[in-house]
Design an enzyme around this catalytic site. Structure first.
Site, PDB file in Angstrom:
ATOM      1  N   ASP A   1      48.491 101.549  10.568  1.00 21.38           N
ATOM      2  CA  ASP A   1      48.487 100.106  10.633  1.00 21.38           C
ATOM      3  C   ASP A   1      47.345  99.453  11.045  1.00 21.38           C
ATOM      4  O   ASP A   1      47.569  98.065  10.999  1.00 21.38           O
ATOM      5  CB  ASP A   1      49.872  99.594  11.073  1.00 21.38           C
ATOM      6  CG  ASP A   1      50.966  99.837  10.000  1.00 21.38           C
ATOM      7  OD1 ASP A   1      50.677 100.196   8.886  1.00 21.38           O
ATOM      8  OD2 ASP A   1      52.460  99.887  10.332  1.00 21.38           O
TER       9      ASP A   1
ATOM     10  N   ARG B   1      53.185 101.452  16.647  1.00 22.95           N
ATOM     11  CA  ARG B   1      52.043 100.317  16.686  1.00 22.95           C
ATOM     12  C   ARG B   1      51.433 100.192  17.922  1.00 22.95           C
ATOM     13  O   ARG B   1      50.491  99.477  18.024  1.00 22.95           O
ATOM     14  CB  ARG B   1      52.006  99.129  15.854  1.00 22.95           C
ATOM     15  CG  ARG B   1      52.572  99.123  14.292  1.00 22.95           C
ATOM     16  CD  ARG B   1      52.359  98.110  13.449  1.00 22.95           C
ATOM     17  NE  ARG B   1      51.059  97.711  13.579  1.00 22.95           N
ATOM     18  CZ  ARG B   1      50.665  96.641  12.795  1.00 22.95           C
ATOM     19  NH1 ARG B   1      51.589  95.730  12.373  1.00 22.95           N
ATOM     20  NH2 ARG B   1      49.597  96.246  12.527  1.00 22.95           N
TER      21      ARG B   1
ATOM     22  N   ARG C   1      59.828  90.325  14.947  1.00 19.75           N
ATOM     23  CA  ARG C   1      58.986  90.887  15.968  1.00 19.75           C
ATOM     24  C   ARG C   1      58.475  90.280  17.003  1.00 19.75           C
ATOM     25  O   ARG C   1      59.092  90.594  18.240  1.00 19.75           O
ATOM     26  CB  ARG C   1      57.515  91.061  15.145  1.00 19.75           C
ATOM     27  CG  ARG C   1      57.676  91.830  13.550  1.00 19.75           C
ATOM     28  CD  ARG C   1      58.006  93.554  13.869  1.00 19.75           C
ATOM     29  NE  ARG C   1      58.271  94.181  12.628  1.00 19.75           N
ATOM     30  CZ  ARG C   1      57.250  94.648  12.018  1.00 19.75           C
ATOM     31  NH1 ARG C   1      55.888  94.574  12.534  1.00 19.75           N
ATOM     32  NH2 ARG C   1      57.427  95.706  10.973  1.00 19.75           N
TER      33      ARG C   1
ATOM     34  N   HIS D   1      56.926  88.659   9.336  1.00 17.88           N
ATOM     35  CA  HIS D   1      56.061  87.996  10.027  1.00 17.88           C
ATOM     36  C   HIS D   1      55.771  86.542   9.514  1.00 17.88           C
ATOM     37  O   HIS D   1      56.027  86.429   8.445  1.00 17.88           O
ATOM     38  CB  HIS D   1      54.729  88.751   9.953  1.00 17.88           C
ATOM     39  CG  HIS D   1      54.391  89.892  10.763  1.00 17.88           C
ATOM     40  ND1 HIS D   1      53.745  91.035  10.491  1.00 17.88           N
ATOM     41  CD2 HIS D   1      54.691  90.104  12.129  1.00 17.88           C
ATOM     42  CE1 HIS D   1      53.755  91.846  11.406  1.00 17.88           C
ATOM     43  NE2 HIS D   1      54.333  91.308  12.540  1.00 17.88           N
TER      44      HIS D   1
ATOM     45  N   CYS E   1      47.142  89.686   6.472  1.00 13.42           N
ATOM     46  CA  CYS E   1      47.296  90.641   7.183  1.00 13.42           C
ATOM     47  C   CYS E   1      46.169  91.319   7.828  1.00 13.42           C
ATOM     48  O   CYS E   1      46.147  91.797   8.777  1.00 13.42           O
ATOM     49  CB  CYS E   1      48.396  91.627   6.773  1.00 13.42           C
ATOM     50  SG  CYS E   1      49.727  91.030   6.419  1.00 13.42           S
TER      51      CYS E   1
HETATM   52  N1  ARG Z   1      53.225  97.747   8.473  1.00 12.13           N
HETATM   53  C1  ARG Z   1      52.771  96.824   9.289  1.00 12.13           C
HETATM   54  C2  ARG Z   1      54.014  96.232  10.124  1.00 12.13           C
HETATM   55  O1  ARG Z   1      55.241  96.341   9.668  1.00 12.13           O
HETATM   56  C3  ARG Z   1      52.425  95.756   8.328  1.00 12.13           C
HETATM   57  C4  ARG Z   1      51.836  94.530   9.211  1.00 12.13           C
HETATM   58  C5  ARG Z   1      51.405  93.275   8.254  1.00 12.13           C
HETATM   59  N2  ARG Z   1      50.596  92.344   9.071  1.00 12.13           N
HETATM   60  C6  ARG Z   1      50.929  91.006   8.961  1.00 12.13           C
HETATM   61  N3  ARG Z   1      50.258  90.272   9.824  1.00 12.13           N
HETATM   62  N4  ARG Z   1      52.013  90.539   8.431  1.00 12.13           N
HETATM   63  O2  ARG Z   1      53.852  96.126  11.311  1.00 12.13           O
END
Ligand code: ARG
Length: 283
Positions: free
Chosen positions: A78, A103, A149, A178, A276
């Protein structure tokens, strides 16, 4: 005085050259599921992902922007979503701390690369924040998402470290986990800030805050948000967005912006789009 749409609309849009950081998806795949877009049973075409990403980078450069590339790290698929690597502001740089252990390694990879490459010191945060994924600068406002998040406690840490006010916005739809999946910064000029957002991604309280801060904002529909249409990069004139968000492109054109579609269908499988993949440098 708050600038109204009529003062800033149409022919007045101005593109400002930007400086971005991106991460080539050399190690991109979908090997875990941490958002509703990710499905490990669906194949990812690595070559297509790479070609689409190169097209995004070339598009930014063609529009006159500078792109620096941070090397990807094996085992961190990612990392291509560079927006989650940091928040770089005129007041200072804040590193990230991820919600999901998958991550976690990206945080130091980004922070040390930024420091080693002349972007200045990066504050290592104590609280969970996922960088520009949830933290968006719009003129004098620092908008901060929470709910999926970035932790609300991180908003206070950011306010302290950067010495600026932070506007907390609660996200309520797991597809839009996000802030940058629900809201596009169209113009970040403090004199005439402009945003677009999908109200359904926000709690009623957050909707009221957005309505108060940006009474003339462009409101989008679920159909647009559901193709990650809101995950777009604007330089004040050109808006790089998904070709699937045609209705949004039409609305942007009516508002005086120039939509620039770039297909990132393979990277959408990880739950990300143009924004992203693009971290904004501000100095
Ligand atoms: N697979 C990543 C996650 O779920 C995607 C992140 C996407 N990034 C963003 N800035 N929205 O964390």
């Amino acid at each position: 005085m708050t600038a109204s749409l009529t003062e800033t609309s149409r022919a007045d849009r101005v593109a400002r050259p930007r400086h971005f950081v991106m991460c080539r998806p050399t190690h991109f795949t979908v090997s875990y599921e941490i958002n509703p877009w990710m499905d490990t049973t669906q194949a990812v075409d690595a070559d297509v992902a790479l070609a689409q990403w190169e097209e995004l980078k070339a598009t930014h450069e063609r529009l006159g922007h500078t792109v620096d590339v941070v090397p990807g790290v094996p085992g961190l698929p990612d990392m291509v979503y560079a927006a989650n690597g940091a928040l770089l502001t005129a007041e200072g740089n804040v590193g990230v701390r991820f919600t999901h252990p998958e991550r976690a390694g990206e945080a130091e990879a980004y922070a040390s690369w930024l420091e080693e490459n002349g972007f200045g010191p990066v504050h290592r945060p104590v609280e969970t924040n996922e960088g520009e994924g949830d933290l968006l600068v719009v003129g004098d406002h620092l908008l901060a998402g929470f709910g999926f998040r970035t932790a609300l406690t991180a908003h206070a840490e950011l306010a302290r470290v950067l010495g600026r006010e932070v506007t907390s916005l609660e996200l309520v739809d797991p597809r839009f986990y996000h802030l940058d999946t629900a809201l596009t910064v169209l113009d970040d000029d403090p004199a005439h800030p402009d945003v677009a957002y999908f109200p359904g991604a926000f709690s009623p309280a957050a909707q009221a805050v957005l309505q108060r801060l940006f009474p003339d904002a462009l409101l989008t529909d679920e159909e647009t948000a559901a193709v990650l249409g809101m995950n777009a990069v604007s330089d004040g004139l050109h808006v790089v967005l998904s070709p699937r968000a045609q209705r949004y492109a039409d609305l942007l054109a009516e508002r005086g912006y120039q939509p620039v579609p770039v297909d990132l269908s393979e990277l959408l499988k990880g739950g990300g789009g143009a924004k992203c993949c693009t971290l904004v440098v501000r100095r």
